[in-house]
Design a protein around this motif. Structure first.
Motif, PDB file in Angstrom:
ATOM      1  N   UNK A 277       0.904  -1.316   0.175  1.00 56.78           N
ATOM      2  CA  UNK A 277       0.124   0.069   0.031  1.00 56.78           C
ATOM      3  C   UNK A 277       0.770   1.283  -0.061  1.00 56.78           C
ATOM      4  N   UNK A 278       0.632   2.159  -0.770  1.00 57.01           N
ATOM      5  CA  UNK A 278       1.094   3.539  -0.783  1.00 57.01           C
ATOM      6  C   UNK A 278      -0.173   4.597  -0.211  1.00 57.01           C
ATOM      7  N   UNK A 279       0.108   4.935   1.176  1.00 57.67           N
ATOM      8  CA  UNK A 279      -1.104   5.355   1.848  1.00 57.67           C
ATOM      9  C   UNK A 279      -2.394   4.298   1.933  1.00 57.67           C
ATOM     10  N   UNK A 280      -3.428   4.988   1.499  1.00 59.06           N
ATOM     11  CA  UNK A 280      -4.530   4.078   1.229  1.00 59.06           C
ATOM     12  C   UNK A 280      -4.718   3.333  -0.113  1.00 59.06           C
ATOM     13  N   UNK A 281      -3.799   3.716  -1.253  1.00 58.92           N
ATOM     14  CA  UNK A 281      -3.896   2.975  -2.289  1.00 58.92           C
ATOM     15  C   UNK A 281      -3.115   1.589  -2.285  1.00 58.92           C
ATOM     16  N   UNK A 282      -4.098   0.482  -2.678  1.00 55.77           N
ATOM     17  CA  UNK A 282      -3.305  -0.668  -2.849  1.00 55.77           C
ATOM     18  C   UNK A 282      -2.618  -0.866  -4.252  1.00 55.77           C
ATOM     19  N   UNK A 283      -1.201  -1.234  -3.949  1.00 57.15           N
ATOM     20  CA  UNK A 283      -0.622  -1.498  -5.420  1.00 57.15           C
ATOM     21  C   UNK A 283      -0.173  -2.841  -5.639  1.00 57.15           C
ATOM     22  N   UNK A 284      -0.149  -3.650  -4.858  1.00 56.19           N
ATOM     23  CA  UNK A 284       0.006  -4.977  -5.032  1.00 56.19           C
ATOM     24  C   UNK A 284      -1.178  -5.776  -4.087  1.00 56.19           C
ATOM     25  N   UNK A 285      -1.504  -6.852  -4.845  1.00 56.53           N
ATOM     26  CA  UNK A 285      -2.353  -7.680  -4.193  1.00 56.53           C
ATOM     27  C   UNK A 285      -2.141  -9.181  -4.137  1.00 56.53           C
ATOM     28  N   UNK A 286      -2.016  -9.675  -3.019  1.00 59.52           N
ATOM     29  CA  UNK A 286      -1.826 -11.380  -2.547  1.00 59.52           C
ATOM     30  C   UNK A 286      -0.910 -11.766  -3.827  1.00 59.52           C
TER      31      UNK A 286
END
Length: 133
Positions: free
Chosen positions: A9-18
């Motif tokens: 996460x960068x702040x509230x933004x999820x950049x990579x998921x699982x």
């Protein structure tokens, strides 16, 4: 090296998921994909370069030789000495040019004094054609 259920996460933004992957020491591994899909973000997790990014948070588990690279006792300098990366575009530390050039020599104990380090940095920048820049 193994990664299990890695989220970034960068702040509230999820950049990579699982993301989960095993990277074998006997093979070359390349991450290929379109711009902005998270390749560099994931790679930066492997040697904790995301630690240098304000607001970045990594969840999940990443192990090198069975050791959690995000454990509190992990020597990040030694980790980065073992887990190197080559990016298409320059990816400097968020520090001065001097500190970026001095990082490797400092890590390997190549300078005995600030004067020695100054000479190493100047020589490297001159050889790269950047000293006058």
């Amino acid at each position: 090296m193994t990664a299990r259920d890695v989220n970034v996460f960068y702040g509230q933004k999820q950049a990579i998921k699982n993301v989960s992957i095993d990277v074998s020491a006997e093979h070359v591994t390349a991450f290929i994909g379109p711009s902005g899909c998270g390749k560099s973000t994931f790679l930066r997790c492997l040697n904790r370069m995301n630690d240098t990014v304000d607001g970045a948070r990594v969840e999940g588990r990443i192990e090198l030789d069975g050791q959690d690279v995000y454990a509190s006792g992990m020597d990040v300098v030694q980790l980065r000495a073992r887990v190197g990366m080559v990016f298409q575009k320059p990816n400097p530390f968020p520090k001065s040019i001097y500190e970026n050039v001095a990082y490797g020599p400092r890590l390997h104990g190549l300078a005995r004094s600030k004067t020695d380090m100054d000479e190493i940095v100047e020589s490297a920048l001159k050889r790269a054609g950047l000293w006058d820049e």
